[in-house]
Scaffold this motif. Sequence first.
Motif, mmCIF file in Angstrom:
data_model
loop_
_atom_site.group_PDB
_atom_site.id
_atom_site.type_symbol
_atom_site.label_atom_id
_atom_site.label_comp_id
_atom_site.label_asym_id
_atom_site.label_seq_id
_atom_site.Cartn_x
_atom_site.Cartn_y
_atom_site.Cartn_z
ATOM 1 N N MET A 163 0.926 -1.190 -0.027
ATOM 2 C CA MET A 163 -0.108 0.002 0.071
ATOM 3 C C MET A 163 0.762 1.230 0.206
ATOM 4 O O MET A 163 1.665 1.704 0.967
ATOM 5 N N SER A 164 0.634 2.094 -1.064
ATOM 6 C CA SER A 164 1.648 3.344 -1.067
ATOM 7 C C SER A 164 1.042 4.374 -0.116
ATOM 8 O O SER A 164 -0.320 4.475 0.142
ATOM 9 N N LYS A 165 1.872 4.950 0.598
ATOM 10 C CA LYS A 165 1.676 5.989 1.599
ATOM 11 C C LYS A 165 1.562 7.273 0.893
ATOM 12 O O LYS A 165 2.092 7.445 -0.130
ATOM 13 N N PHE A 207 4.909 8.529 -1.122
ATOM 14 C CA PHE A 207 6.043 8.450 -0.693
ATOM 15 C C PHE A 207 6.458 7.293 -0.281
ATOM 16 O O PHE A 207 5.603 6.419 0.044
ATOM 17 N N ILE A 208 7.733 6.661 0.018
ATOM 18 C CA ILE A 208 8.085 5.566 0.273
ATOM 19 C C ILE A 208 8.951 5.988 1.615
ATOM 20 O O ILE A 208 9.618 6.861 1.792
ATOM 21 N N ASP A 209 9.139 5.129 2.565
ATOM 22 C CA ASP A 209 9.771 5.220 3.965
ATOM 23 C C ASP A 209 10.960 5.638 3.530
ATOM 24 O O ASP A 209 11.839 5.231 2.929
ATOM 25 N N GLY A 210 11.726 6.676 4.603
ATOM 26 C CA GLY A 210 13.003 7.201 4.301
ATOM 27 C C GLY A 210 12.920 8.531 3.375
ATOM 28 O O GLY A 210 13.895 9.349 3.464
ATOM 29 N N GLN A 211 11.899 8.775 2.725
ATOM 30 C CA GLN A 211 12.002 9.807 1.827
ATOM 31 C C GLN A 211 11.521 11.243 2.844
ATOM 32 O O GLN A 211 10.710 11.175 3.635
#
Lengths: 246, 493
Positions: A6-8, A19-23
């Motif tokens: 699931m994209s956040k 976005f993806i984690d860390g961005q």
Amino acid sequence: MGALVMSKAITIDGKSVSFIDGQTIMDAALAAGVYIPHLCHNPEFEPHGNCKLCIVSVNGRNMTACTMPAAEDMVVASDTPELDSDRQALVQMLFVEGNHICPACEASGNCQLQAAAYYLKMLSPHFMHFYPPREVDASHPDIFLDLNRCILCELCVRASREVDGKNVFGISGRGIGTHLVVNAASGRLGDTNFAVTDKAAQVCPTGAILIKRQGYKIPIGQRTFDHKKISEVQMEPAKRTEPEHE
Amino acid sequence: MTFALETAAHPENLKRIVIEPVTRVEGHGKVTLLMDEDNRVHQARFHIVEFRGFEKFVQGRPFWEVPVLVQRLCGICPVSHNLAACKAMDMIIGATVPVAADKLRRLMHMGQILQSHALHFFHLSAPDLLFGFDAAVGKRNIAGIVAAYPDIARQGVGLRRYGQEVIRLTSGKRVHGTGVIPGGMNKNLSLDERDYLLKEIDQIIAWSQAAVELIKMIYSERPDFHNGFGFYRSSFMSLVREDGALDLYHGGLRARDEHGQTIFDHVDYTHYWDYIHEEVKSWSYMKFPFIRARGREQGWYRVGPLARINNCDFIPTGLAEAERKIFKEFGGGSATQATLAYHWARMIEMLHAAETIQELLHDPDLQSDDLVSNGERQLRGVGVIEAPRGTLIHHYRINEDEQIVRANLIVSTTHNNQAMNEAVRQVALQYLDGQQLTEGLLNHIEVAIRAFDPCLSCATHAIGKMPLEVELMDAAGTLIQRLIKDSDGQCRA
Ligand code: SF4
Ligand code: FES
């Protein structure tokens, strides 16, 4: 096949941006083609949060987009008259804190500070000029260092350390006394192993680090920002640090 | 040294009159006169403050930046400073400028000559010349010319605009262009640009011819007056081509004395200091250059259009050469010394510039891409050109790190410093001596200064429109008479 990730997403100015984690907010925005003004950020290096131009409002609080990690459901405002007026004031302060004389500067047309000023519709420096006495260092055979034009973005510091593995530049002093230093006993660039081919020689957003003898070889009218806004250029990251010399 | 009227024997008992134009950044000129009870002139001086600090300001800057920096010296002829500085930088980088780049620079320079000479003649001098030096002030300006001679005014505007277009297309910008770079040029002239300029060139040549006819007509109506106004004899200095031809872009230095005898000829300008020295005087910020061989007292000279037309053996374009011959005949075969003959010589040069532009535009080299060269680095560079107002010298020394360590500039107006002082003195004696001051009389002084087209920027290029205040005081400092000229040209007490 794993389950669908699931994209956040966050929203920037009412637009959903995944976005993806860390961005960071900046990373997500740039990837989605949403422009947030910035000067000291360059996706090739660790973000530093120096210039504050990327200031955005996150759930009602002001933060720097280049350093703030994106988190699910953040509501971000960027393109607002208030924030743009703050950004304009920041650029004006950069102009008066240094000695930026565009008509006499060979970086004119290639300078991100100048381009940011145009983008933010800055018409005058507004504040009183400091006219600080700043050093120039011509000791390197291929590079001219003119601290009159340094905006302390630390891009050269990061490029030299992270990419060139040399650590040629550093920052010293505090507050208004903060200044760029050259890591050599003499303090002179000619006494370092700095090379014109180093990444750090290509990243300066202003005319502080100049490759010698280039001057006006590229005519005014054919320069990076003569036909494009800074927003367009900064959205194509590969272009921004392209060497200007042959 | 002593020049008649330069320093009064007993200044303490004299009235002091100051003609002081308020000026912008480039310079500040004023005239002071010392007169006795009977209004007899005892001392007359023209003082200038110019380019202060520039030679200091460029120290430490990288040499390749200087040709652009120097354009900021002067809003009136930035192209001339740009070219002279770049010629000096060519020498520093050891470059032999490619033929095409040399021609493009010449084209740019001719554009500058054309626009500068047109501005000076039509806007600044024509009102005096066409209406008379003491005609009604309200009429003696460009608006007066437009009303009385609409065709002449239109041609003046057209000539100037064309010159500016030549500059824009060769330098990349209308003002403060960056087309000229050390070693050559950064752009050529495209075919479209060439065709655009070619369209109008016949008209421009015709208008330039008409301008020469106009000044000849004005001159010949009252030859004695025009010859006698502020008359004196002097030496002349200018660049000439190897074969003695008029060349405004490059050549050797030639100087001839007041009798036409050669003082030096085909001098390599990169050693100008062997031939020219500069003297400093306490009452002016501008230096007084003189020809070394003739010493401080006899060594002063004039530069600019009059010097160039007098000095050259011929003009390499047909129409202008024919006009030069008429000019020379008028002077009885020798050098014409009259102050007002500057205007005539200037128009002959404007015609030459127009013809040269036409010639260059037909040259396919202007579309070449071979535009820059490089060579062995030198630590010293000298660049000299004939700017619209006269010989312009730029001299730089750099260090091993390529920074400017020393700069010396001798601008046209500086060469003419003593000559302008001389003109002011002659006019003061001829017209003001023993007279009650009037605006018309003061304008005679301005007319003499204006003939040189000195570049004090606003001090001269706007001289008729600028506020000017003249005060006459007695020896005790009490104000006797004051005359104020407002920017609209109206005089009041
Ligand atoms: S020299 Fe340039 S890159 Fe380095 S800190 Fe200053 S402005 Fe930034
Ligand atoms: S770009 Fe974020 S602080 Fe400079």
